[in-house]
Design an enzyme around this catalytic site. Structure first.
Site, PDB file in Angstrom:
ATOM      1  N   CYS A   1       0.436 -10.524  -1.678  1.00  9.97           N
ATOM      2  CA  CYS A   1       0.067  -9.806  -0.451  1.00  9.97           C
ATOM      3  C   CYS A   1      -1.456  -9.663  -0.379  1.00  9.97           C
ATOM      4  CB  CYS A   1       0.804  -8.469  -0.362  1.00  9.97           C
ATOM      5  SG  CYS A   1       0.970  -7.925   1.354  1.00  9.97           S
TER       6      CYS A   1
ATOM      7  N   HIS B   1       6.285 -10.116  -1.059  1.00 11.64           N
ATOM      8  CA  HIS B   1       6.386  -9.386  -2.325  1.00 11.64           C
ATOM      9  C   HIS B   1       7.582  -9.885  -3.147  1.00 11.64           C
ATOM     10  CE1 HIS B   1       3.380  -6.208  -1.556  1.00 11.64           C
ATOM     11  NE2 HIS B   1       3.688  -6.433  -0.288  1.00 11.64           N
TER      12      HIS B   1
ATOM     13  N   GLU C   1       8.122  -9.517  -6.153  1.00 10.95           N
ATOM     14  CA  GLU C   1       8.509  -8.565  -7.213  1.00 10.95           C
ATOM     15  C   GLU C   1       9.736  -7.732  -6.836  1.00 10.95           C
ATOM     16  OE1 GLU C   1       5.850  -8.340  -5.299  1.00 10.95           O
ATOM     17  OE2 GLU C   1       5.206  -6.282  -4.902  1.00 10.95           O
TER      18      GLU C   1
HETATM   19  N1  GLN Z   1      -3.584  -4.434   3.416  1.00  9.20           N
HETATM   20  C1  GLN Z   1      -3.022  -5.721   3.604  1.00  9.20           C
HETATM   21  C2  GLN Z   1      -2.264  -5.835   4.908  1.00  9.20           C
HETATM   22  O1  GLN Z   1      -1.942  -4.869   5.528  1.00  9.20           O
HETATM   23  C3  GLN Z   1      -2.109  -6.088   2.441  1.00  9.20           C
HETATM   24  C4  GLN Z   1      -0.877  -5.269   2.410  1.00  9.20           C
HETATM   25  C5  GLN Z   1      -0.156  -5.360   1.076  1.00  9.20           C
HETATM   26  O2  GLN Z   1      -0.727  -5.830   0.103  1.00  9.20           O
HETATM   27  N2  GLN Z   1       1.065  -4.878   1.017  1.00  9.20           N
HETATM   28  O3  GLN Z   1      -1.986  -6.914   5.350  1.00  9.20           O
END
Ligand code: GLN
Length: 534
Positions: A382, A507, A509
């Site tokens: 992310c 994600h 994970e």
């Molecule tokens: N802040 C970034 C976004 O909003 C990454 C979000 C995250 O890592 N969950 O896209």
């Protein structure tokens, strides 16, 4: 009708109620039952999505896009079954529903009250998991008995059990039996008092799970049984496990906790087969291939719960390679202050997890650069993908001051930008959330890792790769190896010329379990093993 198990907690928080509930659910599942799990949280936030990691740890995202309590991660990792929007309710969510109904006029002029309207709403939330395909619903009540805000939840489970009867509902109370050093003794009084509070509400626990650091002797067991009104065999010891949280189910099984639960619920006790779990645990505790060290570069580093699923998934990746994964937890601001070499040197792999906000962002970018230039395996998740893209833009594509508009609205090269449709939105529950399909480009490392081209992974973000830079990046050697099936969003990137450099907008994970480690984590740890060999 589904049967119900209610798990409450006493004396203090952080007793491992969620792990206990998850372990019990695993054992019941291994005995052939179809189990669903649920957490009820007494706080007023509608969901934990808006809460700081300092308050709450990680926000766990379900397939259907609910932002939930991190205990749901334990539920999924232990049972292997997916949770959903019905798996987590908060006071805020319950009240919102009741107030919405009041505004619609559904209560026909009645006074709307905690009892019965809020309690009925809670009962409906619990029973929303009832179905002919579910034998047992395990509901964990967050917080500690005695908290003001827990009361409606406890009243609701009291009423529900009264309605469904003793054979269909069971109260399990997880409590603390502290060891008092000066007296060299375990003390049962706090547990007696906590059960006393439950009794004043009308709940008589059927079973006690006693968290303790020393073994619970027979005398203590009998004392607890006598004063708390439970059978001695139903006083279960939950001593701190020696190596891994995944030992807990076997500890509980050793004391036949699951057998007693099934007997109480008048369900047949089928054989228990935990061979696969034992095998996994053996690899986890006594790995054949030594140890690798992974640097996790984040901004809540002292706070293990903030990256809970990341650490768990890395551990699962270790199980796949039969190697122990040691974590080097690195404050991204330390990378800025001390330099990448000083804090990241010698790590066999570098992972940058998800995150929000400016603090420490340059340190994460430096970490990605260090991994890329030194050929150290890099896994970006992310925000970890977004910083990898920013780094590549600045140092390979030559796009000076490239940035994400999250951190610099005026950057000349917004290589990461706010998603269309995210503009001007409220904060709660409005990100791009939940599982989305992704198409993997043939011939990439991602394809060989997953072994297929269509995948589905969970998201939680507002920003994304800026498509106007696609060509620039591809030409400079960053492969856009995963795209949304409509080709609108870049979901995964890799550097083919690097031993292992892969980053994803989703994600992974959240979909890793100890029995079924996520392929990306398994492959990353395998790459770290290769890195260790040199
Ligand atoms: N802040 C970034 C976004 O909003 C990454 C979000 C995250 O890592 N969950 O896209």
């Amino acid at each position: 009708m589904s049967k119900h198990i209610f798990v409450t907690g006493g004396v203090v928080s952080s007793l491992g109620k969620g792990l206990t509930a998850a372990s019990l659910a695993l054992l019941l599942k291994k005995r052939g039952y179809r189990v669903k799990m649920q957490k009820l949280d007494p706080y007023l936030n509608v969901d934990p999505g808006t809460m700081s990691p300092y308050q709450h740890g990680e926000v766990y995202v379900t397939v259907d896009g609910a932002e939930t309590d991190l205990d749901l991660g334990h539920y999924e990792r232990f049972t292997g079954d997916a949770c959903n929007k019905k798996s987590n309710f908060t006071t805020g969510r319950i009240y919102s529903a009741v107030i919405e109904r009041e505004r619609r006029g559904d209560y026909l002029g009645k006074t709307v009250q905690v009892v019965p309207h809020i309690t009925n709403e809670i009962i409906a939330a619990i029973c929303s998991l009832d179905s002919p395909d579910v034998d047992i619903v395990v509901t964990e009540i967050g917080g500690t008995v005695g908290d003001i805000e827990s009361l409606p939840f406890l009243e609701a489970i009291r009423q529900l059990r009264q309605e469904i009867g003793r054979d269909n509902g069971l109260f399990v109370h997880v409590t603390l039996v502290p060891f008092v050093k000066a007296a060299e003794e375990l003390k049962t009084k706090p547990s007696q008092q906590s059960v006393g509070i439950l009794r004043t509400i009308g709940i008589l626990p059927d079973m006690l799970v006693c968290r303790c650091e020393k073994p619970l002797g027979e005398d203590h067991r009998h004392k607890l049984a006598l004063f708390c009104n439970v059978e001695p065999t139903l006083v279960i010891e939950a001593r701190d496990v020696a190596h891994s949280i995944y030992e807990l189910p076997l500890e509980l099984a050793r004391q036949d906790m699951d057998v007693y639960v099934l007997e109480k619920l008048r369900l047949h006790v089928h054989d228990l087969d935990v061979t696969d779990w034992k095998k996994m645990l053996h690899r986890l505790i006594r790995p054949a291939n030594g140890e690798v060290e992974i640097a996790v570069v984040g901004k809540y580093i002292g706070l293990r719960d903030a990256y809970k699923s990341i650490y768990e998934a890395l551990t699962h990746g270790g199980v796949a390679s039969d190697v122990r994964v040691r974590f080097r937890m690195v404050e991204s601001e330390d990378v800025e202050a001390k330099g990448a070499e000083a804090v990241l040197g010698g790590a066999h792999g570098i992972l940058v997890p998800g995150g929000f906000g400016n603090r420490g962002i340059e340190g994460k970018i430096l970490a990605a650069q260090f991994a890329r230039e030194r050929n150290i395996p890099y896994f970006g998740i992310c925000l970890g993908m977004q910083v990898a893209v920013m780094e590549f833009a600045r140092n390979v594509c030559g796009l000076k001051h490239a940035n994400s508009t999250e951190f610099d609205e005026k950057t000349p090269h917004p290589v990461i930008d706010l998603m269309e449709g995210q503009k001007g939105k409220d904060k709660g529950g409005t990100m791009r959330l939940g599982a989305k399909p992704c198409a993997i480009r043939p011939g990439t490392r991602a394809e060989s890792i997953y072994g297929r081209r269509e995948i589905s992974e969970r998201h939680r973000h507002r920003y994304e790769f800026n498509n106007s830079y696609r060509e620039t990046f591809e030409k400079a050697g960053l492969c856009l190896c995963g795209l949304s099936p409509d080709n609108a969003l870049v979901e995964m990137v890799e550097i083919p010329a690097h031993p292992w450099f892969l980053a994803c907008q989703f994600h992974p994970e959240f979909q890793s379990t100890p029995l079924d480690p996520h392929p990306l984590f398994a492959s990353f740890i395998a790459a770290a093993c290769a890195q260790r060999k040199g």
